[in-house]
Design an enzyme around this catalytic site. Structure first.
Site, PDB file in Angstrom:
ATOM      1  N   ASP A 316      66.405  52.917 115.427  1.00 16.15           N
ATOM      2  CA  ASP A 316      65.587  51.948 114.709  1.00 16.15           C
ATOM      3  C   ASP A 316      66.593  52.054 112.954  1.00 16.15           C
ATOM      4  O   ASP A 316      66.600  53.514 112.869  1.00 16.15           O
ATOM      5  CB  ASP A 316      64.544  51.710 113.811  1.00 16.15           C
ATOM      6  N   GLU A 357      57.619  47.249  99.535  1.00 18.14           N
ATOM      7  CA  GLU A 357      58.180  46.618  98.324  1.00 18.14           C
ATOM      8  C   GLU A 357      57.408  45.470  97.241  1.00 18.14           C
ATOM      9  O   GLU A 357      58.108  45.757  96.076  1.00 18.14           O
ATOM     10  CB  GLU A 357      59.483  45.908  99.729  1.00 18.14           C
TER      11      GLU A 357
END
Length: 722
Positions: A316, A357
């Site tokens: 990943d 984020e």
């Protein structure tokens, strides 16, 4: 039940462990146990037979001196005992851990809900719970058994499983819903649905694995067992023919005496692969132990072995290749929009967003444009969460709708309302993606109310209030610009991938990013390939494609959507923080929930295979030297010409046979630390490793016995044992 998992000691030997191993080694002398290992069972039969020969010699009718036969018998038993010690030491570390777990258990009274949807509960013993039962667990309570959170959220202390004291969040839905029996709820409350019966929980399975109670031989071990058994049978038949040959030779030449049964048995034990036969089980168990010390629980030795054969790693991107938290680094406004206007809308849309984020966007707006944060309660806004379908999130505040998300999603949203998506924004998004960043497009819609003044202040910037430039009767939607989110590639990851490439392992990055972003990050990280816009179906298809080509695939996962791919992969490492479905689908569980651990797991698997191969090479090679010790000694009086084969110039036939048998026993003791610790892992191609090990352990296996047997012969003579 509650349990506390002790961290495995890195010390190879200690007094309690050695004492327990010696006692276990004596118990393993049981012939029923030795039957599991054909080579060592032959040694057991030979030891018992020579012991009977010694008892017979006490009556004065022995084929050789009773003292000589006794010494051979004792050293044959020692050979068997030392092999058992190796296995017992490997098992001992796990058993000590399992004993500590059992010793700390205590009954737990669980709050079993009387019916679903009702908080009414009745106290029951944890041992009476069954799969499907609903249990309320509040702050200070211990989770009775493994389960899935179906309601509520709480912080949980999982030190009993991971050894780490930092609490983790467990909540219903998503990929953080699995809880483990024996862990403690620290705050709030949760309702869990029991997913395992007593005696079959994750920690119960962990206990069984660490103590080796359910360890099954791996395919490679079984194949090697068959090879060793075949060699043993061949040598048994060869040695059996030596007695009539010796009798015939004595009759024809009239010299010497026929070879004795004691010497024949000693020859057989020295020729069969007793060294690797005695250490093979210990090598496998030690490999499992190294995995446990890395805080990885494997459901079988087969998985550890497969990790050593893996040649494709699916990794990943987030958390493995990159640091995991993308950061906002720049605002790129659309034509006719100022940076302050874009930053204001982006900050508003990110205020309720608790992701890293989202937090970084709020901070960038403050640092780049001087926008101060605003309280959510004063703005009366409603948060629109991100979904996989819309691929957008945002806020609705007093008629103003602000959205941020993937370029294609925002374009579809704007165009569905009859608006236009600027080519400049599309170009900026593509440029950011090519550079390895993630473009996040921001757009807004304002209510169309002709004649109304929709310009209003939204926050204080360096130049005063920032206003939404919406004129009466003007357009009600527009794209404001792009936020540049940057993935930070982990330091040193490129070098690690280069090492894997030298070992013949292909690395594939798996990400949900668009192909342009994925290609840029893949190039920066140095992976061999990548899968962009990955879905569960695409990951499963990719694994099957590699396996159809004869490759072995390893991957990690933590969510329910990862379960199909985990079940298909040859080595499937589920994160301990993941869902129960992921844990059940995988054949390993990483207690630290660190996706990077997959690389370490492959190293441990390869180290186990290298250890087994190296010691097998050494075992077979050192048998050659024993030929030069025993064969000349057995037939020297009948065929004096065989003196030329006595390269070690041993003192006498008796000392030669005894020295070879003693060396055969002691070499197992010398190799036990190497079998338990493993040979040093080196990131070299398979062909280079083979050449190196053939030189080191092949030539070493030839040379060491010559030196060892000669030294023992000198010592035996000095001590007047012959």
């Amino acid at each position: 039940m509650t349990e506390s998992t002790p961290k495995p000691s890195g010390q190879l030997l200690n007094a309690p462990l050695l004492k327990r191993a010696l006692l276990d080694a004596l118990r393993k002398l049981n012939p029923l146990h030795q039957l599991k290992n054909p080579v060592m069972f032959v040694v057991w039969v030979c030891s018992a037979f020579v012991t009977l020969l010694w008892l017979h010699s006490l009556g004065g009718h022995g084929e050789a001196r009773s003292g000589f036969i006794l010494q051979i018998a004792l050293w044959l038993w020692f050979t068997l005992f030392f092999a058992n010690v190796a296995e017992a030491l490997a098992e001992g570390r796990g058993k000590a851990q399992a004993d500590a777990l059992r010793g700390s258990r205590k009954d737990v009274i669980a709050k079993k809900l009387l019916k679903e949807g009702d908080r009414a509960w009745a106290p029951v013993e944890g041992s009476t719970l069954r799969v499907g039962d609903l249990v309320l667990v509040e702050a200070g309570d211990t989770i009775p058994l493994d389960g899935e959170v179906v309601e509520g959220i709480s912080s949980v202390n999982e030190a009993a499983v991971t050894g780490e004291s930092a609490p983790v969040i467990r909540e219903s839905g998503g990929d953080r819903s699995a809880v483990t029996g024996g862990t403690e709820v620290l705050s709030d409350w949760i309702v869990i649905r029991i997913s395992s019966n007593p005696g079959d929980s994750f920690l119960d399975r962990m206990i069984a694995m660490v103590e080796g109670a359910k360890r099954q031989k791996t395919p490679n071990e079984i194949a090697l067992d068959i090879l060793l058994a075949s060699l043993t049978l061949i040598f048994l038949l060869a040695v059996a023919t030596l007695l009539p040959f010796s009798q015939f030779a004595v009759k024809v030449t009239g010299l010497g005496l026929p070879i004795t049964l004691t010497v024949l048995v000693a020859l057989l034990v020295c020729l069969i692969p007793t060294t690797i036969g005695g250490l093979l089980s210990a090598i496998g168990i030690a490999g499992m132990d190294r995995m446990i010390r890395a805080n990885v629980v494997s459901t079988s030795g087969r998985a550890v072995e497969a990790a050593g054969d893996v040649d494709v790693l699916l990794l990943d991107k987030t958390g493995t290749i990159t640091l995991g938290n993308r950061e906002a680094v720049a605002f790129v406004p659309a034509p006719g929009v100022t940076e302050a206007e874009l930053a204001d809308a982006a900050q508003l849309a990110s205020l309720p967003d608790e992701t890293p984020e989202g937090r970084s966007i709020v901070v960038l707006a403050k640092e780049a444009c001087g926008l101060r944060e605003r309280g959510l309660e004063k703005l009366h806004m409603s948060f629109v969460p991100f979904t996989a379908q819309t691929r957008m999130s945002g806020v609705d505040v007093e008629g103003r709708r602000i959205r941020k998300g993937a370029s294609e999603s925002v374009a579809a949203w704007i165009q569905a309302e009859g608006g236009e998506y600027p080519d400049e924004v599309r170009t900026a998004s593509e440029r950011i993606a090519r550079e390895g960043g993630t473009p996040l497009v921001v757009a807004e819609m304002l209510p169309s109310a002709p004649g109304a003044d929709l310009r209003r202040p939204w926050g204080g910037g360096r130049g005063g209030d920032v206003e939404a430039p919406q004129e009466p009767g003007g357009p009600t939607h527009r794209v404001l610009g792009v936020i540049h989110l940057k993935d930070i590639v982990k330091g040193g990851i490129r070098e690690r991938f280069a090492e894997l490439r030298r070992m013949g392992i292909k690395t594939v990055m798996v990400t949900g990013d668009n192909p342009l972003t994925a290609a840029a990050i893949a190039a920066e990280a140095g992976v061999d390939d990548f899968l962009a816009q990955a879905t569960p179906e695409r990951k499963l298809r990719l694994i099957r494609d590699y396996q159809a080509g004869g490759r072995l695939v390893a991957m990690t996962g933590d969510g329910t959507n990862d379960a199909p791919a985990l079940a298909q992969a040859d080595v499937a490492v589920a994160m301990n923080t993941g869902t129960q479905a992921a844990k059940e689908a995988g054949n390993m569980v990483d207690l630290d929930s660190n996706p990077t651990k997959l690389i370490e797991i492959v190293r441990i698997g390869k180290q186990m295979l290298m250890t087994r191969g190296s010691l097998t090479t050494f075992s077979i090679a050192n048998d050659v030297a024993k030929y030069f010790a025993i064969l000349p000694a057995a037939f020297l009086l009948t065929y004096p010409q065989l003196k030329a084969l006595d390269l070690m110039r041993l003192h006498s036939p008796e000392s030669a046979v005894l020295s070879a048998v003693i060396f055969n026993a002691l070499i197992i003791v010398v190799l036990i630390p190497l079998a338990l610790r493993g040979v040093k892992f080196r990131t070299l191609p398979a062909a280079d490793l083979l050449r190196r090990n053939l030189f080191l352990y092949g030539l070493g296996g030839l040379a060491v016995p010559f030196i060892g047997i000669k030294a023992i012969d000198l010592l035996v003579v000095a001590m007047r044992l012959v």
